[in-house]
Write a protein that holds these residues in place. Structure first.
Motif, mmCIF file in Angstrom:
data_model
loop_
_atom_site.group_PDB
_atom_site.id
_atom_site.type_symbol
_atom_site.label_atom_id
_atom_site.label_comp_id
_atom_site.label_asym_id
_atom_site.label_seq_id
_atom_site.Cartn_x
_atom_site.Cartn_y
_atom_site.Cartn_z
ATOM 1 N N LEU A 80 2.124 -4.972 12.803
ATOM 2 C CA LEU A 80 1.993 -5.706 11.540
ATOM 3 C C LEU A 80 2.375 -4.817 10.356
ATOM 4 C CD1 LEU A 80 1.293 -8.266 10.071
ATOM 5 C CD2 LEU A 80 -1.138 -7.726 10.304
ATOM 6 N N LEU A 81 2.026 -3.538 10.418
ATOM 7 C CA LEU A 81 2.423 -2.612 9.359
ATOM 8 C C LEU A 81 3.937 -2.511 9.254
ATOM 9 C CD1 LEU A 81 -0.120 0.354 9.682
ATOM 10 C CD2 LEU A 81 0.172 -1.165 7.710
ATOM 11 N N GLN A 82 4.615 -2.441 10.407
ATOM 12 C CA GLN A 82 6.079 -2.365 10.397
ATOM 13 C C GLN A 82 6.678 -3.612 9.735
ATOM 14 O OE1 GLN A 82 7.332 -1.656 14.450
ATOM 15 N NE2 GLN A 82 6.898 0.527 14.328
ATOM 16 N N ILE A 83 6.053 -4.751 9.947
ATOM 17 C CA ILE A 83 6.520 -5.996 9.323
ATOM 18 C C ILE A 83 6.402 -5.901 7.806
ATOM 19 C CG2 ILE A 83 5.892 -8.426 8.989
ATOM 20 C CD1 ILE A 83 5.314 -8.496 12.042
ATOM 21 N N ILE A 84 5.241 -5.477 7.314
ATOM 22 C CA ILE A 84 5.033 -5.389 5.864
ATOM 23 C C ILE A 84 5.932 -4.304 5.256
ATOM 24 C CG2 ILE A 84 3.359 -5.009 4.017
ATOM 25 C CD1 ILE A 84 2.999 -7.598 5.696
ATOM 26 N N LEU A 85 6.108 -3.200 5.967
ATOM 27 C CA LEU A 85 6.946 -2.108 5.452
ATOM 28 C C LEU A 85 8.431 -2.434 5.537
ATOM 29 C CD1 LEU A 85 4.911 0.913 6.854
ATOM 30 C CD2 LEU A 85 5.087 0.189 4.459
ATOM 31 N N GLY A 86 8.766 -3.542 6.196
ATOM 32 C CA GLY A 86 10.148 -4.017 6.200
ATOM 33 C C GLY A 86 10.519 -4.726 4.915
ATOM 34 N N ILE A 87 9.511 -4.987 4.071
ATOM 35 C CA ILE A 87 9.757 -5.596 2.761
ATOM 36 C C ILE A 87 10.251 -4.503 1.822
ATOM 37 C CG2 ILE A 87 8.691 -6.763 0.792
ATOM 38 C CD1 ILE A 87 6.571 -7.853 2.808
ATOM 39 N N PRO A 88 11.395 -4.663 1.194
ATOM 40 C CA PRO A 88 11.933 -3.627 0.297
ATOM 41 C C PRO A 88 10.920 -3.204 -0.765
ATOM 42 C CG PRO A 88 13.582 -5.321 0.655
ATOM 43 C CD PRO A 88 12.307 -5.828 1.275
ATOM 44 N N GLY A 89 10.721 -1.895 -0.885
ATOM 45 C CA GLY A 89 9.829 -1.351 -1.902
ATOM 46 C C GLY A 89 8.403 -1.111 -1.460
ATOM 47 N N MET A 90 7.997 -1.671 -0.316
ATOM 48 C CA MET A 90 6.623 -1.497 0.141
ATOM 49 C C MET A 90 6.433 -0.125 0.787
ATOM 50 S SD MET A 90 4.851 -4.194 -0.716
ATOM 51 C CE MET A 90 3.355 -3.972 0.265
ATOM 52 N N GLU A 91 5.271 0.492 0.502
ATOM 53 C CA GLU A 91 4.925 1.790 1.073
ATOM 54 C C GLU A 91 3.507 1.733 1.628
ATOM 55 O OE1 GLU A 91 5.366 4.637 -2.035
ATOM 56 O OE2 GLU A 91 7.568 4.616 -1.975
ATOM 57 N N ILE A 92 3.210 2.629 2.571
ATOM 58 C CA ILE A 92 1.871 2.677 3.155
ATOM 59 C C ILE A 92 0.980 3.592 2.326
ATOM 60 C CG2 ILE A 92 2.330 4.611 4.746
ATOM 61 C CD1 ILE A 92 0.658 2.977 6.845
ATOM 62 N N THR A 93 -0.318 3.303 2.293
ATOM 63 C CA THR A 93 -1.266 4.155 1.582
ATOM 64 C C THR A 93 -1.357 5.514 2.280
ATOM 65 O OG1 THR A 93 -3.055 3.163 2.888
ATOM 66 C CG2 THR A 93 -2.676 2.268 0.684
ATOM 67 N N PRO A 94 -1.820 6.554 1.573
ATOM 68 C CA PRO A 94 -1.868 7.890 2.174
ATOM 69 C C PRO A 94 -2.876 8.031 3.314
ATOM 70 C CG PRO A 94 -2.844 7.902 -0.033
ATOM 71 C CD PRO A 94 -2.177 6.578 0.145
ATOM 72 N N ALA A 95 -3.805 7.107 3.418
ATOM 73 C CA ALA A 95 -4.810 7.161 4.491
ATOM 74 C C ALA A 95 -5.271 5.745 4.817
ATOM 75 C CB ALA A 95 -6.003 8.007 4.047
ATOM 76 N N TRP A 96 -5.984 5.620 5.936
ATOM 77 C CA TRP A 96 -6.541 4.326 6.315
ATOM 78 C C TRP A 96 -7.679 3.954 5.372
ATOM 79 C CZ3 TRP A 96 -6.417 1.183 11.088
ATOM 80 C CH2 TRP A 96 -5.248 1.398 11.830
ATOM 81 N N VAL A 97 -7.900 2.665 5.239
ATOM 82 C CA VAL A 97 -9.047 2.158 4.482
ATOM 83 C C VAL A 97 -10.243 2.128 5.433
ATOM 84 C CG1 VAL A 97 -10.012 0.165 3.264
ATOM 85 C CG2 VAL A 97 -7.597 0.788 2.945
ATOM 86 N N ILE A 98 -11.225 2.989 5.160
ATOM 87 C CA ILE A 98 -12.413 3.082 6.017
ATOM 88 C C ILE A 98 -13.610 2.414 5.351
ATOM 89 C CG2 ILE A 98 -13.932 4.651 7.283
ATOM 90 C CD1 ILE A 98 -11.030 4.784 8.211
ATOM 91 N N GLU A 99 -13.755 2.662 4.061
ATOM 92 C CA GLU A 99 -14.874 2.108 3.292
ATOM 93 C C GLU A 99 -14.326 1.288 2.122
ATOM 94 O OE1 GLU A 99 -18.075 5.036 2.488
ATOM 95 O OE2 GLU A 99 -16.682 6.482 3.382
ATOM 96 N N ASP A 100 -15.222 0.529 1.502
ATOM 97 C CA ASP A 100 -14.799 -0.318 0.386
ATOM 98 C C ASP A 100 -14.160 0.490 -0.745
ATOM 99 O OD1 ASP A 100 -15.623 -2.576 1.703
ATOM 100 O OD2 ASP A 100 -17.524 -2.768 0.629
ATOM 101 N N LYS A 101 -14.677 1.693 -0.985
ATOM 102 C CA LYS A 101 -14.117 2.500 -2.076
ATOM 103 C C LYS A 101 -12.659 2.870 -1.818
ATOM 104 C CE LYS A 101 -15.912 6.908 -0.245
ATOM 105 N NZ LYS A 101 -14.621 7.484 0.108
ATOM 106 N N ASP A 102 -12.258 2.896 -0.538
ATOM 107 C CA ASP A 102 -10.876 3.249 -0.196
ATOM 108 C C ASP A 102 -9.889 2.152 -0.578
ATOM 109 O OD1 ASP A 102 -11.866 5.593 0.944
ATOM 110 O OD2 ASP A 102 -12.082 4.659 2.924
ATOM 111 N N LEU A 103 -10.395 0.966 -0.871
ATOM 112 C CA LEU A 103 -9.515 -0.148 -1.246
ATOM 113 C C LEU A 103 -8.728 0.162 -2.518
ATOM 114 C CD1 LEU A 103 -12.006 -3.077 -0.572
ATOM 115 C CD2 LEU A 103 -9.938 -2.586 0.767
ATOM 116 N N ASP A 104 -9.252 1.088 -3.331
ATOM 117 C CA ASP A 104 -8.564 1.440 -4.573
ATOM 118 C C ASP A 104 -7.253 2.174 -4.322
ATOM 119 O OD1 ASP A 104 -10.532 0.253 -6.120
ATOM 120 O OD2 ASP A 104 -11.725 2.083 -6.276
ATOM 121 N N MET A 105 -7.033 2.635 -3.081
ATOM 122 C CA MET A 105 -5.749 3.267 -2.747
ATOM 123 C C MET A 105 -4.613 2.252 -2.732
ATOM 124 S SD MET A 105 -6.433 5.941 0.387
ATOM 125 C CE MET A 105 -7.101 4.697 1.508
ATOM 126 N N ILE A 106 -4.958 0.983 -2.544
ATOM 127 C CA ILE A 106 -3.924 -0.041 -2.388
ATOM 128 C C ILE A 106 -3.464 -0.521 -3.759
ATOM 129 C CG2 ILE A 106 -3.308 -2.216 -1.291
ATOM 130 C CD1 ILE A 106 -5.646 -1.844 0.622
#
Length: 256
Positions: A25-51
């Motif tokens: 699923l990540l490969q699908i989203i990253l196939g959209i021009p301009g999309m990048e992955i966050t530097p780490a996985w989202v583990i806790e709610d506070k990590d949502l701010d990375m997105i």
């Protein structure tokens, strides 16, 4: 594509049941021009701010109505992927035993079991460990497959998110195309500013799908459980989580 040109892109949370196709699923989203992955996985709610706009964060977040409201408040586009729990069992056992990093909490205990059949049964039924075993293996329990999955499957019924199954993405080309178009439609309010057609976007996304490039990829196969479950495994699974298979549409009843 510069940051100025990605500010309109969606901020996407790819949430999943473990071993259900997160990296696909990540490969699908990253196939959209301009999309990048966050530097780490989202583990806790506070990590949502990375997105941020133009980024996608992977997670295995537990469902709650409070968390669902939080995701809406943060204007995150949530895509949840799940899979036949029987194949999740098989994939989990292989992943843990072949874990090249050797850092999975359950590896020491599963390695202590003599056979693959015992490991599958443990992953289906779960196990509670004694104090003595805790000293040896460092864990108090392994949840059964119902406990492992149920706290995340609530996302399947949550309104306002896009729910996809692993099977939809791999069963055949037609099904995959339909599932990707479902994702494109879900994100289209933002993606239309890319000024490319939905069909062009579909082709770009499909060109980015390379399952074997994922470090956790093994087979990516549907129905692997049929080759690995014996009758004992089947009966244990029916008792513990047979009703979930029916609710998710994988079986009509327990006669399988």
């Amino acid at each position: 594509m510069s940051e100025n040109h990605t500010s309109f892109l969606p901020n996407v949370l790819v949430n999943s049941l473990p071993k259900s196709g997160t990296h696909l699923l990540l490969q699908i989203i990253l196939g959209i021009p301009g999309m990048e992955i966050t530097p780490a996985w989202v583990i806790e709610d506070k990590d949502l701010d990375m997105i941020k706009p133009g980024s996608v964060g992977p997670a295995h977040l537990v469902y709650s109505s409070e968390r669902a409201l939080l995701l809406k408040h943060k204007n995150l586009k949530v895509i949840f992927i799940s899979r036949d729990l029987r194949d999740v069992v098989v994939s989990l056992v292989h992943f843990i035993m072949l874990n090249k990093w050797g850092n999975h909490l359950w590896t020491p205990y599963l390695t202590s079991l003599k056979t693959h059949e015992e490991r599958l049964l443990t992953m289906i039924k779960g196990v509670s460990l004694s104090n003595e075993q805790y000293e040896e293996f460092g864990i108090t329990e392994i949840p059964n497959i119902r406990q492992f999955a149920q706290d995340k499957l609530g996302w399947c019924k949550e309104l306002g998110i896009c729910s996809i199954s692993f099977e939809e993405l791999v069963i055949d080309e037609e099904s995959q195309q339909k599932a990707i178009m479902k994702i494109i439609e879900f994100l289209w309010d933002d993606l239309k500013l890319l000024r490319i057609s939905k069909m062009e976007l579909l082709q770009k996304i499909r060109g980015n799908i390379k399952p074997e490039s994922s470090g956790t990829f093994r087979k990516g196969k549907i129905g692997d459980w049929k080759e690995e479950f014996n009758e004992i495994h089947k009966e244990a699974f029916k008792e513990i989580a047979g009703d979930i298979l029916i609710q998710l549409g994988y079986e009509k009843d327990n006669d399988w």
